[in-house]
Design a protein around this motif. Sequence first.
Motif, PDB file in Angstrom:
ATOM      1  N   ARG A   1      28.503  -5.883  25.996  1.00 58.00           N
ATOM      2  CA  ARG A   1      27.126  -5.958  26.322  1.00 58.00           C
ATOM      3  C   ARG A   1      26.401  -7.282  25.572  1.00 58.00           C
ATOM      4  NH1 ARG A   1      24.389  -1.587  28.703  1.00 58.00           N
ATOM      5  NH2 ARG A   1      22.273  -2.131  28.890  1.00 58.00           N
ATOM      6  N   LEU A   2      26.937  -7.229  24.602  1.00 56.51           N
ATOM      7  CA  LEU A   2      26.274  -8.255  23.643  1.00 56.51           C
ATOM      8  C   LEU A   2      26.712  -9.757  23.887  1.00 56.51           C
ATOM      9  CD1 LEU A   2      26.285  -6.672  20.172  1.00 56.51           C
ATOM     10  CD2 LEU A   2      24.131  -7.291  21.444  1.00 56.51           C
ATOM     11  N   GLU A   3      27.870  -9.848  24.282  1.00 56.31           N
ATOM     12  CA  GLU A   3      28.280 -11.265  24.782  1.00 56.31           C
ATOM     13  C   GLU A   3      27.856 -11.624  25.937  1.00 56.31           C
ATOM     14  OE1 GLU A   3      32.428 -11.437  22.006  1.00 56.31           O
ATOM     15  OE2 GLU A   3      32.656 -10.690  24.041  1.00 56.31           O
ATOM     16  N   ASP A   4      27.692 -10.489  26.877  1.00 61.70           N
ATOM     17  CA  ASP A   4      27.090 -10.794  28.106  1.00 61.70           C
ATOM     18  C   ASP A   4      25.973 -11.296  28.438  1.00 61.70           C
ATOM     19  OD1 ASP A   4      29.966 -10.152  29.450  1.00 61.70           O
ATOM     20  OD2 ASP A   4      29.048  -8.147  29.861  1.00 61.70           O
ATOM     21  N   ALA A   5      25.111 -10.746  27.338  1.00 57.31           N
ATOM     22  CA  ALA A   5      23.813 -11.281  27.086  1.00 57.31           C
ATOM     23  C   ALA A   5      23.639 -12.547  26.409  1.00 57.31           C
ATOM     24  CB  ALA A   5      23.082 -10.062  26.251  1.00 57.31           C
ATOM     25  N   GLY A   6      24.783 -13.258  26.013  1.00 57.36           N
ATOM     26  CA  GLY A   6      24.739 -14.604  25.473  1.00 57.36           C
ATOM     27  C   GLY A   6      24.569 -14.597  23.852  1.00 57.36           C
TER      28      GLY A   6
ATOM     29  N   PHE B   1      21.078   1.221  20.336  1.00 58.01           N
ATOM     30  CA  PHE B   1      20.128   0.161  19.681  1.00 58.01           C
ATOM     31  C   PHE B   1      20.672  -1.135  20.175  1.00 58.01           C
ATOM     32  CE2 PHE B   1      20.272  -2.513  16.071  1.00 58.01           C
ATOM     33  CZ  PHE B   1      19.070  -2.475  15.586  1.00 58.01           C
ATOM     34  N   HIS B   2      22.138  -1.198  20.000  1.00 55.58           N
ATOM     35  CA  HIS B   2      22.738  -2.435  20.382  1.00 55.58           C
ATOM     36  C   HIS B   2      22.553  -2.895  21.969  1.00 55.58           C
ATOM     37  CE1 HIS B   2      24.656  -1.865  16.449  1.00 55.58           C
ATOM     38  NE2 HIS B   2      24.501  -3.078  16.260  1.00 55.58           N
ATOM     39  N   TYR B   3      22.623  -1.977  22.802  1.00 54.82           N
ATOM     40  CA  TYR B   3      22.286  -2.043  24.131  1.00 54.82           C
ATOM     41  C   TYR B   3      21.039  -2.938  24.311  1.00 54.82           C
ATOM     42  CZ  TYR B   3      26.451   0.263  25.849  1.00 54.82           C
ATOM     43  OH  TYR B   3      27.807   0.527  25.952  1.00 54.82           O
ATOM     44  N   ARG B   4      19.919  -2.311  23.824  1.00 55.00           N
ATOM     45  CA  ARG B   4      18.614  -2.953  23.915  1.00 55.00           C
ATOM     46  C   ARG B   4      18.536  -3.987  23.112  1.00 55.00           C
ATOM     47  NH1 ARG B   4      13.088  -1.476  20.983  1.00 55.00           N
ATOM     48  NH2 ARG B   4      11.763  -2.324  22.557  1.00 55.00           N
ATOM     49  N   ILE B   5      19.337  -4.208  22.013  1.00 56.19           N
ATOM     50  CA  ILE B   5      19.128  -5.706  21.364  1.00 56.19           C
ATOM     51  C   ILE B   5      19.764  -6.658  22.245  1.00 56.19           C
ATOM     52  CG2 ILE B   5      20.368  -7.135  19.485  1.00 56.19           C
ATOM     53  CD1 ILE B   5      17.718  -5.285  18.311  1.00 56.19           C
ATOM     54  N   ALA B   6      20.790  -6.178  22.979  1.00 49.22           N
ATOM     55  CA  ALA B   6      21.253  -7.057  23.926  1.00 49.22           C
ATOM     56  C   ALA B   6      20.545  -7.636  25.172  1.00 49.22           C
ATOM     57  CB  ALA B   6      22.795  -6.710  24.468  1.00 49.22           C
ATOM     58  N   ASP B   7      19.985  -6.542  25.651  1.00 50.36           N
ATOM     59  CA  ASP B   7      18.908  -6.782  26.717  1.00 50.36           C
ATOM     60  C   ASP B   7      17.642  -7.762  26.263  1.00 50.36           C
ATOM     61  OD1 ASP B   7      20.835  -5.693  27.925  1.00 50.36           O
ATOM     62  OD2 ASP B   7      19.973  -3.693  28.300  1.00 50.36           O
ATOM     63  N   GLU B   8      17.063  -7.173  25.150  1.00 56.01           N
ATOM     64  CA  GLU B   8      15.636  -7.730  25.061  1.00 56.01           C
ATOM     65  C   GLU B   8      15.332  -8.351  23.719  1.00 56.01           C
ATOM     66  OE1 GLU B   8      12.872  -4.220  25.178  1.00 56.01           O
ATOM     67  OE2 GLU B   8      14.578  -3.085  26.176  1.00 56.01           O
ATOM     68  N   ALA B   9      16.181  -8.420  22.778  1.00 52.76           N
ATOM     69  CA  ALA B   9      15.991  -8.987  21.426  1.00 52.76           C
ATOM     70  C   ALA B   9      16.346 -10.768  21.551  1.00 52.76           C
ATOM     71  CB  ALA B   9      16.660  -8.527  20.267  1.00 52.76           C
ATOM     72  N   PRO B  10      15.286 -11.517  21.062  1.00 53.39           N
ATOM     73  CA  PRO B  10      15.491 -12.987  21.128  1.00 53.39           C
ATOM     74  C   PRO B  10      16.240 -13.454  19.721  1.00 53.39           C
ATOM     75  CG  PRO B  10      13.245 -12.528  20.296  1.00 53.39           C
ATOM     76  CD  PRO B  10      13.883 -11.217  20.795  1.00 53.39           C
ATOM     77  N   VAL B  11      17.588 -12.699  19.636  1.00 53.35           N
ATOM     78  CA  VAL B  11      18.443 -13.202  18.485  1.00 53.35           C
ATOM     79  C   VAL B  11      19.534 -13.816  18.916  1.00 53.35           C
ATOM     80  CG1 VAL B  11      17.603 -11.278  17.145  1.00 53.35           C
ATOM     81  CG2 VAL B  11      19.751 -10.958  18.590  1.00 53.35           C
TER      82      VAL B  11
END
Length: 301
Positions: free
Chosen positions: A57-62, A20-30
């Motif tokens: 993963r989340l931090e790498d996605a900004g 779930f969090h991996y997908r949030i990192a990659d795709e969610a505009p949060v």
Amino acid sequence: MQLTLGPVLYHWSPERWRDFHYRIADEAPVDTVVVGEAVCSKRAPFKQDLLSGVVERLEDAGKQVVHASLILVSLARERRQTRELMAAEGVMVEVNDLTCLATLANRPHVIGPFINVYNEATARFLAARGARCICLPPELPLAAVETIAAALPGTEIEVFAFGKVPLAISARCYHARAHNLAKDNCRFVCEQDADGMPVRTLDDAGFLSVNGVQTMSHSCASLLRDIPMLRRAGVASLRLSPQDCDMVAVAKLFREAADGHLEAREAEERLAGIYPDVPFANGFLHGIPGHRLAEPFISDV
């Protein structure tokens, strides 16, 4: 206006929680994601080995990552775990129990929606001790939100904008009791209800949802139609609480609405398709019973 994804309040399997969090990192505009176990300390070990990978993963996605504390700290091991979290260097913490403040020693932190910030005096007290963002309790009416935001121009004010509303926390486990189990031998039966266990009245009407030791609303809060009004009130961030639905789609919907690219009526119609068969509510914000949806639609004029 920013978007924050709150912690997963339900007991999802470790793999589902991670993915779930991996997908949030990659795709969610949060902009911000709160991770960790906030409801039941017995669930925390299931996430522990996966937490560092999720944070990376989340931090790498900004995304900014915030670590949630427990809502209710009562046992010796919970106090020890909480002290360790508060003392961790380089970690932004969300305070969900006031006992955390003594250990934080005025470090920058976030105040979660489980702290009773009901007026500007309380908000000022917390801001003076390091709170950079305060997520207000979901039961506050708009007048209180506006008053608090006006009194703290240098502090980010956030509101609970989507998800089943957390109403209460207990030392007893309702989920275990419903399955004739003791809390200490609960067999983690709460994992059977990815969106909470529904509680209905004797007339078979939806009433509440049970999530382990937590009591939640039956309806799902949605402040989509209230975004223009919240912006004018000085709200800087909207919190989305993960539910058993496509949260990436929910985040994209709120992002479009917050950016003014989607009208409220269309946004709510699309939200009903993403999270079907669930009643939506915004009553608390409008000073009416919290399970109701206020009319009419608010336009940004």
